[in-house]
Design a protein around this motif. Structure first.
Motif, mmCIF file in Angstrom:
data_model
loop_
_atom_site.group_PDB
_atom_site.id
_atom_site.type_symbol
_atom_site.label_atom_id
_atom_site.label_comp_id
_atom_site.label_asym_id
_atom_site.label_seq_id
_atom_site.Cartn_x
_atom_site.Cartn_y
_atom_site.Cartn_z
ATOM 1 N N LEU A 387 0.817 -1.211 0.000
ATOM 2 C CA LEU A 387 0.000 0.000 0.000
ATOM 3 C C LEU A 387 0.854 1.266 0.000
ATOM 4 N N GLU A 388 1.915 1.266 0.793
ATOM 5 C CA GLU A 388 2.779 2.446 0.879
ATOM 6 C C GLU A 388 3.405 2.759 -0.477
ATOM 7 N N ALA A 392 2.441 5.998 -2.785
ATOM 8 C CA ALA A 392 3.515 6.956 -3.049
ATOM 9 C C ALA A 392 3.747 7.101 -4.546
ATOM 10 N N TYR A 393 3.693 5.999 -5.269
ATOM 11 C CA TYR A 393 3.869 6.029 -6.732
ATOM 12 C C TYR A 393 2.861 6.981 -7.373
ATOM 13 N N LEU A 401 6.367 15.279 -8.922
ATOM 14 C CA LEU A 401 7.574 15.337 -8.090
ATOM 15 C C LEU A 401 8.604 14.295 -8.531
ATOM 16 N N LEU A 402 8.121 13.177 -9.103
ATOM 17 C CA LEU A 402 9.006 12.144 -9.654
ATOM 18 C C LEU A 402 8.368 11.579 -10.917
ATOM 19 N N THR A 403 9.204 11.127 -11.850
ATOM 20 C CA THR A 403 8.672 10.443 -13.032
ATOM 21 C C THR A 403 8.342 8.997 -12.662
ATOM 22 N N GLU A 404 7.588 8.324 -13.537
ATOM 23 C CA GLU A 404 7.252 6.928 -13.279
ATOM 24 C C GLU A 404 8.509 6.063 -13.223
ATOM 25 N N ASP A 405 9.475 6.326 -14.098
ATOM 26 C CA ASP A 405 10.729 5.564 -14.088
ATOM 27 C C ASP A 405 11.503 5.785 -12.797
ATOM 28 N N MET A 407 10.287 6.611 -9.919
ATOM 29 C CA MET A 407 9.560 5.991 -8.816
ATOM 30 C C MET A 407 9.765 4.479 -8.808
ATOM 31 N N ILE A 408 9.725 3.848 -9.990
ATOM 32 C CA ILE A 408 9.951 2.393 -10.060
ATOM 33 C C ILE A 408 11.369 2.059 -9.596
ATOM 34 N N ARG A 409 12.349 2.890 -9.989
ATOM 35 C CA ARG A 409 13.740 2.657 -9.544
ATOM 36 C C ARG A 409 13.841 2.751 -8.024
ATOM 37 N N ALA A 410 13.142 3.732 -7.449
ATOM 38 C CA ALA A 410 13.170 3.894 -5.992
ATOM 39 C C ALA A 410 12.509 2.700 -5.298
ATOM 40 N N ILE A 411 11.410 2.214 -5.854
ATOM 41 C CA ILE A 411 10.742 1.044 -5.267
ATOM 42 C C ILE A 411 11.634 -0.189 -5.381
ATOM 43 N N HIS A 412 12.361 -0.313 -6.508
ATOM 44 C CA HIS A 412 13.334 -1.415 -6.634
ATOM 45 C C HIS A 412 14.325 -1.379 -5.483
ATOM 46 N N GLN A 413 14.774 -0.194 -5.134
ATOM 47 C CA GLN A 413 15.812 -0.051 -4.106
ATOM 48 C C GLN A 413 15.266 -0.154 -2.691
ATOM 49 N N ARG A 414 14.118 0.497 -2.437
ATOM 50 C CA ARG A 414 13.724 0.709 -1.050
ATOM 51 C C ARG A 414 12.306 0.270 -0.694
ATOM 52 N N GLY A 415 11.530 -0.205 -1.672
ATOM 53 C CA GLY A 415 10.145 -0.572 -1.394
ATOM 54 C C GLY A 415 10.017 -1.754 -0.443
ATOM 55 N N ARG A 416 8.892 -1.816 0.246
ATOM 56 C CA ARG A 416 8.677 -2.846 1.264
ATOM 57 C C ARG A 416 8.441 -4.233 0.660
#
Length: 559
Positions: A387-388, A392-393, A401-405, A407-416
């Motif tokens: 959900l988080e 956030a995405y 504030l962020l592009t889709e790419d 955001m996906i990169r950030a989720i790859h690194q830090r998503g739950r």
């Protein structure tokens, strides 16, 4: 040797992703029971069970609709009792996840609370009138996006939810509510559980003035100064101890975002009678950018060492540390702090384990950490379930504030969801987790990273963890030794000592993929090597002792 939980190692199970016994694609309690011998073989003593209570599952079980019933997808209370009995037979203790900052909006307390302002349960939750212009009482941001306030048409008031709108916050000022919580806790302890991991427990006391906070980039205000470590939080925790915990031999750990060392001394000081230890977030926030973990930056080893040293020294003699790299809310340890490339994955995983388990405190192992599981890279937001991450995405991309790419990169690194992909038991279909379709996709690397393979190889991460856990039971210095950091300014190595009487435990870890040398004042060639992830004895040159890429050693010697 100290309190029993100081000698113990805790293993966290995220039930939905651990082991599915009935083929519906969802891990369950009977699946946990099947795997208890595996955990016994690993050598851990305590299982922290993420929530298994009845829940509509808005936030994967952290939205509880009945504290004393089991989620249908996980099984029945009879299944739970059977699991608990089998765990006890094997000498394993169960620590339950206690979620009492909030409930589900489907809990019968909240259903009654929202019926009318005159409801007996009205003040079990936090209700406020709108501002004169009809807006929410404050402009605080909720953890999962949007406002912390949700308007309820029936009574014309807003209720507070620091997380999802389906997770209304309990009103800890209400004595009847508190005592209902205490009775529920006693019921679980009477059943035979060993204690509680208390979810966001330092958020239960709110500043009753509800002031506005500082404006955030998302357009909402930061209300966190007014609900973290609030005015009555110590009163409430001492009351929990007095009313419940004092009558049992328990283990308690409080999850506490935004807690500092001085506050933790109060929470964990033995004379304070509150909690045994806390989970702080300082190290897992390393590299957070302008938008927190969604704009991750490079982090420095010197920063990590400063954080661990601050906590090691700060709680020495006055409190107790919990030690963890990862959990259900964090990315995989090897991907976050080590190196998940194939040639370094196991080596860096063993190095991280050495670094953490030799520190002073109780170590926590998150499921899959002991076989070196890594982050997952899903291509689409549709493959994620958290959900988080999903909220956030949409919020951050919709606001530009962020592009889709990005955001996906950030989720790859830090998503739950990195932590929530199914446990990898074998190279069979769906990693042996289920015979059905898993609720979330399995990490595609499961043919190479799985329990069956780890158990078949003597040099696997599994047996390294087993050795570390066993060492903890054999050497008092692990529990009582005082910590001292060496080479604080180096960005490549983390070297420290633990000292107890005339004994010294020396820990050397290399956080890089380069060969490095470390100068030491003691002769390590004459010390006892307790554990290493290297294939050869440590070598001494003119430049010092040599550590291979991601090398780790722990030595015991006498002064």
């Amino acid at each position: 040797m100290g309190k029993w939980w100081q000698n113990s190692t805790v293993y966290q199970i995220y039930p939905r992703s651990f082991n599915d016994s009935n083929g519906d694609g969802i891990g369950d309690i009977n699946g946990i029971t099947e795997r208890l011998p595996y955990l016994k073989q690993l050598g851990i003593e305590v299982i922290w069970l993420s929530p298994v209570y009845q829940s509509p599952n808005d936030d994967n079980g952290y939205d509880i609709s009945d504290y004393e019933a089991i989620m249908d997808e996980f099984g029945t209370m009879e299944d739970y009792d059977r699991m608990l009995a089998e765990a006890n037979r094997l000498g394993l203790k169960i620590m339950m996840d206690l979620v009492v900052n909030h409930t589900s909006d489907e809990h019968h307390w909240f259903i009654e609370s929202r019926q009318s302002k005159a409801s007996e349960k009205r003040d079990y939750y936090i209700w406020h009138d709108p501002k004169t212009n009809g807006e929410p009482p404050t402009n605080w941001a909720a953890a999962f996006g949007g406002s912390v306030w949700e308007f309820d048409e029936a009574t014309g008031q807003y209720y507070l939810h620091l997380f999802s709108k389906k997770q209304p916050d309990l009103n800890w000022e209400n004595e009847n509510m508190r005592h209902d919580i205490y009775q529920m806790m006693r019921n679980w302890l009477d059943k035979g559980v060993a204690g509680f991991r208390m979810d966001v427990i330092n958020m239960i006391s709110k500043d009753p003035r509800y002031p506005e906070g500082e404006l955030l980039k998302t357009g909402y205000n930061d209300g966190s100064p007014y609900y973290f470590n609030g005015p009555k939080v110590h009163d409430f925790l001492q009351e929990i101890h007095q009313e419940v915990l004092a009558d049992y031999e328990t283990i308690t750990v409080g999850e506490m975002p935004n807690v500092n060392v001085d506050q933790a001394k109060l929470y964990t000081g033995e004379d304070r009678k509150e909690l045994d230890m806390v989970f702080h977030f300082d190290h897992v926030g390393l590299g957070d950018g302008e938008l927190g973990k969604w704009t991750p930056k490079e982090w420095k080893l010197t920063e990590l060492k400063k954080i661990f040293t601050r906590w090691q020294e700060g709680l020495d003699q006055v409190g107790w540390n919990s030690l963890y790299w990862s959990n259900h809310d964090q990315p995989r340890a090897i991907s976050r702090f080590g190196d998940d490339r194939a040639q370094y994955r196991e080596k860096s995983g063993k190095m991280l384990a050495t670094c953490l388990h030799m520190l002073k405190g109780t170590p926590y192992v998150f499921q899959g950490e002991e076989i070196g599981m890594t982050n997952v890279k899903f291509d689409s937001i549709d493959d994620y379930r958290d959900l988080e991450s999903i909220n956030a995405y949409h919020e951050l991309t919709d606001k530009g504030l962020l592009t889709e790419d990005e955001m996906i990169r950030a989720i790859h690194q830090r998503g739950r969801d990195n932590a929530r992909t199914p446990m990898q038991w074998s190279s069979e279909n769906h990693a042996g987790f289920t015979t059905g379709e898993p609720w979330i996709k399995v990490n595609p690397n499961y043919p190479d990273i799985n329990v069956k393979d780890a158990l078949a190889r003597e040099d696997s991460i599994f047996y390294y963890y087993k050795q570390l856990i066993e060492l903890r039971k054999q050497h008092e210095i692990f529990v009582k030794g005082r910590y001292q950091l060496l080479h604080p300014d180096r960005e490549d190595v983390y070297v420290y000592e633990r000292v107890l009487d005339d004994q010294v435990l020396v820990v050397l870890t290399n956080f890089t993929d380069q060969v490095v040398s470390v100068d030491m004042t003691v002769d390590l060639t004459k010390a006892t090597c307790l554990i290493t992830n290297e294939t050869e004895a440590i070598k001494q040159t003119e430049a010092g002792y040599t550590l291979q890429p991601y090398g780790a050693y722990a030595f015991l010697l006498k002064r």
